[in-house]
Design a protein around this motif. Structure first.
Motif, short mmCIF file in Angstrom:
data_model
loop_
_atom_site.label_atom_id
_atom_site.label_comp_id
_atom_site.label_asym_id
_atom_site.label_seq_id
_atom_site.Cartn_x
_atom_site.Cartn_y
_atom_site.Cartn_z
N PHE A 173 166.60 112.25 113.23
CA PHE A 173 167.19 112.15 114.06
C PHE A 173 167.21 113.54 114.24
O PHE A 173 167.88 114.06 114.82
CB PHE A 173 168.72 112.05 113.26
N GLY A 174 166.23 114.72 113.49
CA GLY A 174 165.66 115.77 114.06
C GLY A 174 167.03 116.98 113.79
O GLY A 174 168.25 116.67 113.39
N PRO A 175 166.29 117.91 114.10
CA PRO A 175 167.31 119.09 113.85
C PRO A 175 168.75 119.45 114.47
O PRO A 175 168.61 118.76 115.96
CB PRO A 175 166.52 120.43 114.22
N GLY A 176 170.16 119.14 113.58
CA GLY A 176 171.12 118.84 114.31
C GLY A 176 171.33 117.86 114.89
O GLY A 176 172.38 117.37 115.54
N GLY A 177 170.69 116.91 115.02
CA GLY A 177 170.82 115.37 115.09
C GLY A 177 170.28 115.24 117.06
O GLY A 177 170.60 114.37 117.55
N ARG A 178 169.39 116.48 117.37
CA ARG A 178 168.76 116.43 118.90
C ARG A 178 168.47 115.00 119.33
O ARG A 178 168.47 115.02 120.77
CB ARG A 178 168.24 117.42 119.24
N ASN A 179 167.52 114.50 118.68
CA ASN A 179 166.93 113.65 118.45
C ASN A 179 167.57 112.22 118.79
O ASN A 179 167.17 111.76 120.18
CB ASN A 179 165.70 113.01 117.55
N LEU A 180 168.87 111.86 118.42
CA LEU A 180 169.48 111.25 118.92
C LEU A 180 169.98 111.16 119.89
O LEU A 180 170.30 110.56 121.08
CB LEU A 180 170.60 110.90 117.69
N ALA A 181 170.21 111.85 120.15
CA ALA A 181 171.07 112.55 122.03
C ALA A 181 170.29 112.25 122.91
O ALA A 181 170.48 112.07 123.82
CB ALA A 181 171.48 114.57 121.90
N ARG A 182 169.33 112.98 122.41
CA ARG A 182 167.93 112.54 123.58
C ARG A 182 167.59 111.50 123.82
O ARG A 182 167.20 110.86 124.75
CB ARG A 182 166.50 113.32 123.16
N ALA A 183 167.47 110.00 122.51
CA ALA A 183 167.12 108.99 123.07
C ALA A 183 168.62 108.65 123.63
O ALA A 183 168.87 107.40 124.58
CB ALA A 183 167.40 107.88 121.40
#
Length: 354
Positions: A173-183
């Motif tokens: 999910f990336g640092p701080g969940g950033r990948n999820l926000a981008r997704a």
């Protein structure tokens, strides 16, 4: 049905038995987290592709791909790899580079050594190394801190006996969940390959939905046993079959970790689940309608993943204030999913919803 846990509180399977794990440290140095890819077959010794068995420290797999491509004077797409390995770790894996009718540079080993990559072996093969073809990964981890106690041994033995929730780890999910926000953002406007060349954001969204489904099953205590309508997966394989009635034989096979319940990796197609198992999947789809719709519009094919993993060849050794864990996991499974059952550590906390 219970409310699903939010991703900053996805439950631990071992808590009902032992309570929350104690604080611990891991990966203080790369040598504390050693990963070795188990390919499951040997390169043939001839062909257009040069395969390299490499060891890296402090680098991602994609960084090594770029170094190798630059050293050989080829585009990055000419380099193949099976799995993405951790950056803060000592990792060993195969890579391939397409060199038809030509030799590798004489100083290739030296060039890669200058980037922090050690080449242990070079051998030819007719085909490019493709994603996900390796069989498993071998892990050797060191942990320390107040977690080192008899309670750790008991918790480890329980996981070896009952298995581990096959959650996607926080690195997905990336640092701080950033990948999820981008997704979420990319899928909301319509996924395009140019926005997500490696498909990482599609994978992030599917991983999140799978973890949400697993959290429901964990909350209701049936993550490790079959329920009516489940799709069972044979341990260590992709073989699966629908379960209409959970009889004594199937329950016994699940109890000895021969087969596992599975969850859907969202996309286009039929999940094969029915009854109670389908109800869990429907609840996730209703709660996360935008993500599911975005994945379908992107054309991702529906697949399945075991909800539980078995620790293969497990070993725990404790010496003074340090514990060493050794185990094998099937490809696609995360050692951090094992660690979060054993120790409390801020980097093992799964990200808040983006």
């Amino acid at each position: 049905m219970s409310e699903p846990y939010r991703p900053d509180g996805w439950p631990l399977a071992s808590v009902p038995e032992f309570g929350p794990p104690r604080a611990g440290e891991f990966r203080a140095t790369p040598e504390d987290f050693v990963v070795e890819e188990i390919l499951g077959f040997a390169p043939e010794g001839h062909g257009e592709h040069l395969w390299l068995w490499i060891e890296k420290r402090g680098l991602t797999t994609l960084e090594v791909v770029r170094h190798l491509a630059r050293a050989c004077g080829v585009p990055a797409r000419a380099v193949g790899y099976s799995g993405m390995k951790d950056r803060i770790a000592v990792t060993r894996q195969w890579l391939s580079v397409h060199l038809p009718g030509q030799q590798a540079p004489d100083d290739l080993v030296e060039q890669l050594a200058g980037c922090g990559v050690r080449v242990h072996q070079q051998v030819r093969h007719p085909r490019k190394l493709k994603r996900g073809v390796h069989r498993a990964n071998r892990f050797s981890l060191r942990i320390s801190g107040e977690v080192i106690s008899d309670a750790l041994e008991a918790r480890w033995a329980w996981l070896c006996r009952h298995g581990v929730p096959n959650l996607f780890g926080p690195q997905r999910f990336g640092p701080g969940g950033r990948n999820l926000a981008r997704a979420r953002a990319v899928l909301a406007r319509g996924w395009r390959k140019r926005d997500d060349r490696e498909g990482m954001l599609l994978s992030t969204a599917r991983s999140y939905l799978f973890n949400e489904l697993a959290a429901m099953r964990l909350a209701e205590g049936n993550w490790s046993r079959l329920v009516p309508g489940d799709v069972a997966m044979l341990d260590g394989t992709a073989s699966q079959f629908a379960v209409e009635v959970v009889d004594a034989e199937l329950s016994e096979r699940a109890d000895r970790l021969d087969l596992h319940p599975s969850g859907v990796l969202w996309g286009v197609g039929d999940s094969l689940a029915a009854g109670q198992a389908e109800g869990y999947e429907r609840a996730v789809a209703e709660r996360h309608e935008a993500l599911c719709h975005g994945l379908e519009q992107a054309g991702v094919k529906m697949a399945r993943r075991a909800l539980r993993l078995r620790l293969d060849q497990p070993r725990l050794e404790i010496e003074k204030s340090v514990a060493r864990l050794d185990f094998h996991l099937p490809r696609g499974s995360f050692a951090t999913a094992v660690l979060r059952e054993l120790i409390e550590h801020p980097t093992l906390t799964l990200p808040a919803e983006g």
